[in-house]
Design an enzyme around this catalytic site. Structure first.
Site, PDB file in Angstrom:
ATOM      1  N   ASN A  37       0.812  -1.213   0.000  1.00  0.00           N
ATOM      2  CA  ASN A  37       0.000   0.000   0.000  1.00  0.00           C
ATOM      3  C   ASN A  37       0.851   1.270   0.000  1.00  0.00           C
ATOM      4  O   ASN A  37       1.695   1.474   0.879  1.00  0.00           O
ATOM      5  CB  ASN A  37      -0.913  -0.006   1.236  1.00  0.00           C
ATOM      6  N   HIS A 122     -14.579  -5.298  10.720  1.00  0.00           N
ATOM      7  CA  HIS A 122     -14.214  -3.988  11.270  1.00  0.00           C
ATOM      8  C   HIS A 122     -15.449  -3.163  11.569  1.00  0.00           C
ATOM      9  O   HIS A 122     -16.164  -2.779  10.649  1.00  0.00           O
ATOM     10  CB  HIS A 122     -13.421  -3.198  10.238  1.00  0.00           C
ATOM     11  N   ARG A 147     -13.620  -6.228  15.299  1.00  0.00           N
ATOM     12  CA  ARG A 147     -12.662  -5.211  15.743  1.00  0.00           C
ATOM     13  C   ARG A 147     -13.418  -3.912  15.918  1.00  0.00           C
ATOM     14  O   ARG A 147     -14.205  -3.520  15.052  1.00  0.00           O
ATOM     15  CB  ARG A 147     -11.581  -5.047  14.665  1.00  0.00           C
ATOM     16  N   TYR A 159      -6.794   6.849  13.046  1.00  0.00           N
ATOM     17  CA  TYR A 159      -6.669   5.560  12.393  1.00  0.00           C
ATOM     18  C   TYR A 159      -7.897   4.690  12.695  1.00  0.00           C
ATOM     19  O   TYR A 159      -8.375   4.659  13.827  1.00  0.00           O
ATOM     20  CB  TYR A 159      -5.407   4.805  12.885  1.00  0.00           C
ATOM     21  N   ASP A 210      -7.143  -2.333  17.436  1.00  0.00           N
ATOM     22  CA  ASP A 210      -5.838  -2.040  16.833  1.00  0.00           C
ATOM     23  C   ASP A 210      -5.355  -0.682  17.345  1.00  0.00           C
ATOM     24  O   ASP A 210      -5.964   0.350  17.059  1.00  0.00           O
ATOM     25  CB  ASP A 210      -5.988  -2.012  15.303  1.00  0.00           C
ATOM     26  N   HIS A 212      -2.455   0.505  16.484  1.00  0.00           N
ATOM     27  CA  HIS A 212      -1.724   1.029  15.319  1.00  0.00           C
ATOM     28  C   HIS A 212      -0.460   1.793  15.706  1.00  0.00           C
ATOM     29  O   HIS A 212      -0.224   2.925  15.262  1.00  0.00           O
ATOM     30  CB  HIS A 212      -2.648   1.883  14.445  1.00  0.00           C
ATOM     31  N   GLU A 236      -3.820  -5.070  19.332  1.00  0.00           N
ATOM     32  CA  GLU A 236      -2.896  -5.196  18.192  1.00  0.00           C
ATOM     33  C   GLU A 236      -1.945  -4.018  18.097  1.00  0.00           C
ATOM     34  O   GLU A 236      -2.346  -2.875  18.345  1.00  0.00           O
ATOM     35  CB  GLU A 236      -3.747  -5.300  16.925  1.00  0.00           C
ATOM     36  N   GLU A 262       1.802  -7.132  11.251  1.00  0.00           N
ATOM     37  CA  GLU A 262       1.304  -6.928   9.883  1.00  0.00           C
ATOM     38  C   GLU A 262       2.344  -6.269   8.990  1.00  0.00           C
ATOM     39  O   GLU A 262       2.260  -6.394   7.775  1.00  0.00           O
ATOM     40  CB  GLU A 262      -0.006  -6.134   9.888  1.00  0.00           C
ATOM     41  N   ARG A 283       0.797 -11.612  13.198  1.00  0.00           N
ATOM     42  CA  ARG A 283      -0.076 -11.096  12.126  1.00  0.00           C
ATOM     43  C   ARG A 283       0.574 -11.040  10.752  1.00  0.00           C
ATOM     44  O   ARG A 283       0.009 -10.480   9.815  1.00  0.00           O
ATOM     45  CB  ARG A 283      -0.576  -9.702  12.524  1.00  0.00           C
ATOM     46  N   HIS A 312      -2.982 -10.522   8.753  1.00  0.00           N
ATOM     47  CA  HIS A 312      -3.441  -9.227   8.263  1.00  0.00           C
ATOM     48  C   HIS A 312      -4.335  -9.463   7.039  1.00  0.00           C
ATOM     49  O   HIS A 312      -4.005 -10.270   6.180  1.00  0.00           O
ATOM     50  CB  HIS A 312      -2.196  -8.432   7.864  1.00  0.00           C
ATOM     51  N   ASP A 316      -6.198  -3.499   1.437  1.00  0.00           N
ATOM     52  CA  ASP A 316      -5.069  -3.298   0.529  1.00  0.00           C
ATOM     53  C   ASP A 316      -4.351  -4.607   0.216  1.00  0.00           C
ATOM     54  O   ASP A 316      -3.407  -4.625  -0.573  1.00  0.00           O
ATOM     55  CB  ASP A 316      -4.090  -2.247   1.078  1.00  0.00           C
ATOM     56  N   GLU A 339      -8.142 -11.670   9.623  1.00  0.00           N
ATOM     57  CA  GLU A 339      -8.811 -10.383   9.399  1.00  0.00           C
ATOM     58  C   GLU A 339      -9.526 -10.407   8.038  1.00  0.00           C
ATOM     59  O   GLU A 339      -8.985 -10.907   7.057  1.00  0.00           O
ATOM     60  CB  GLU A 339      -7.767  -9.260   9.410  1.00  0.00           C
ATOM     61  N   TRP A 402       2.204   6.710  12.531  1.00  0.00           N
ATOM     62  CA  TRP A 402       0.823   6.611  12.048  1.00  0.00           C
ATOM     63  C   TRP A 402       0.295   5.217  12.318  1.00  0.00           C
ATOM     64  O   TRP A 402       0.954   4.241  12.238  1.00  0.00           O
ATOM     65  CB  TRP A 402       0.705   6.919  10.553  1.00  0.00           C
TER      66      TRP A 402
HETATM   67  O1  KDG Z   1      -1.910  -0.370   4.456  1.00  0.00           O
HETATM   68  C1  KDG Z   1      -2.068  -0.200   5.834  1.00  0.00           C
HETATM   69  C2  KDG Z   1      -3.267  -0.957   6.332  1.00  0.00           C
HETATM   70  O2  KDG Z   1      -3.257  -2.265   5.857  1.00  0.00           O
HETATM   71  C3  KDG Z   1      -3.300  -0.984   7.820  1.00  0.00           C
HETATM   72  O3  KDG Z   1      -3.311   0.311   8.311  1.00  0.00           O
HETATM   73  C4  KDG Z   1      -4.519  -1.739   8.298  1.00  0.00           C
HETATM   74  O4  KDG Z   1      -3.659  -1.834  10.511  1.00  0.00           O
HETATM   75  C5  KDG Z   1      -4.367  -2.300   9.660  1.00  0.00           C
HETATM   76  C6  KDG Z   1      -5.158  -3.487   9.986  1.00  0.00           C
HETATM   77  O5  KDG Z   1      -5.001  -3.980  11.090  1.00  0.00           O
HETATM   78  O6  KDG Z   1      -5.922  -3.939   9.138  1.00  0.00           O
HETATM   79 MG    MG Z   2      -3.349  -3.260  12.099  1.00  0.00          MG
END
Ligand code: KDG
Ligand code: MG
Length: 402
Positions: A37, A122, A147, A159, A210, A212, A236, A262, A283, A312, A316, A339, A402
């Protein structure tokens, strides 16, 4: 049998996907996902300039040897671009082997270990109430695992909370969008979200979250402890995993299960975390961790240490990766959860596939190979569009994860 040619197909039915197609002298072909991605064209270049020339004339059945050639044989190993390219080749070769054997890939990898693959969906919304409402709809669709992510009061965006409730896509602009972050505000809202979710959804549904990569280890320890009463399935990416010792500190403070990986590309990114039992779910997934050949090794290693898989599966990762992941999930003993962010109808049309969803579980069927294809004519109607993932800053302007 010999590989005669290979090509890379880039398509953007709503978001960018990179697909490798390997052709053989017997007319059988295989497909592999090579999507990274926001960095799609780097993988295209690595495949076209450095990988495809090395494939021509090789026996596609020699999956392990070709994997070793592309990994060990390359002085510059690992990294997301390289490993996504290696993964695409690996997936395509398993696809070919399955088609030649007239068997689905999971049969070649040992057969089914379970009757279906539990997936998590999600649920997200700008407020706790919105998120619970969406989670209720996932529960009504039969999901056993959900999630939950909600907006953070005082922050314009964060996020995991999308404009479109069903199809989350973070790569949203042709230059990076800038988000603003407050750990304090986030840490205040998430336990409230979990309390409300348990109350509304009951005890049985699995709840996931998540972070993130947004916390320090001690903050993650506190959040994990705050969430314990609500029995989360996992927390996560609580911290960035570059310094893996971080996870030891989190572990000292909470029994909330930890998931990470991931963005991992190889077993070397998670060997210590697994061996020291600092995580519960790994993941890593097919496209970003070197394909089925390598992911099977990671899973076998993790199994020894009671670490389960949780691939994951964001949007994407193309349906080609999803098909490969499901063949993997159904056949590894230490599967945890998969996921599943559903792809849009346009994406599903470009990538016809045989996997199905029913009552919270995905099913693979008897289609030989991976059970997925690409409609090249349709793919050509959706040209590449540059898209970046966002960046994140603290409220004082400091650049953050991020
Ligand atoms: O490309 C980035 C995404 O795949 C990511 O931000 C998604 O964190 C993610 C998830 O747990 O699906
Ligand atoms: Mg994630």
């Amino acid at each position: 049998m010999k590989i005669t040619s290979a090509k890379v197909i880039v398509t953007c039915p709503g978001r960018n996907f990179v697909t490798l197609k390997i052709m053989t002298d017997e007319g059988v072909y295989g497909v592999g996902d090579a999507t990274l991605n926001g960095r799609e064209l780097s993988v295209v270049s690595y495949l076209e300039d450095h990988v495809i020339p090395c494939l021509i004339g090789r026996d596609p059945h020699q999956i392990e040897d070709i994997w070793q050639f592309l990994y060990r044989g390359a002085y510059w190993r690992r990294g997301p671009v390289t490993m996504s390219a290696v993964a695409a080749v690996d997936m395509a070769l398993w696809d070919i082997k399955g088609k030649v054997a007239n068997l689905p890939v999971y049969q070649l990898m040992g057969g089914k270990c379970r009757t279906g693959v539990m997936v998590y969906g999600h649920a997200n919304g700008t407020s706790i109430e919105d998120t619970i409402e969406v989670a209720q709809s996932y529960k009504a669709m039969g999901y056993k695992a959900i999630r939950i992510q909600c907006g953070v009061p005082g922050l314009a965006s964060t996020y995991g909370v999308s404009k479109d409730k069903m199809f989350y896509e973070p790569a949203d602009a042709d230059l990076p969008t800038e988000n603003v972050w407050s750990t304090e505000a986030y840490m205040r809202i998430v336990p409230k979200l979990f309390a409300a979710a348990r109350d509304a959804l009951g005890d049985e549904v699995h709840l996931l979250h998540d972070v993130h990569h947004r916390l320090t280890p001690i903050e993650a320890g506190r959040l994990g402890r705050d969430l314990e009463p609500y029995r989360p399935f996992w927390m996560e990416d609580a911290v960035v995993a570059e310094n893996q010792e971080n996870f030891r500190l989190i572990r000292q403070h909470t029994t909330t299960p930890l998931a990470v990986g991931e963005i991992f590309n190889s077993i070397w990114d998670c060997k210590d975390l697994i061996q020291n039992q600092l995580i519960d779910y790994i993941r890593a997934t097919v496209v970003h961790a070197g394909g089925l050949t390598h992911l099977k090794k990671i899973a076998a290693f993790a199994d020894i240490y009671n670490v389960r898989t949780g691939c994951h599966g964001a949007t994407d990762l193309s349906p080609v990766c999803m098909a490969a992941a499901l063949n993997f999930d159904i056949s590894v003993p230490n599967f945890g959860v998969q996921e599943y962010m559903r792809h849009t109808d346009a994406t599903d049309e470009v990538f016809p596939h045989s996997y199905t969803f029913d009552k919270g579980f995905m099913q693979v069927n008897e289609t030989p190979g991976l059970g997925v294809d690409i409609d090249e004519d349709l793919a050509a109607k959706y040209p590449y569009q540059r898209a970046y993932l966002p960046v994140n800053r603290l409220q004082d302007g400091t650049l953050f994860n991020w």
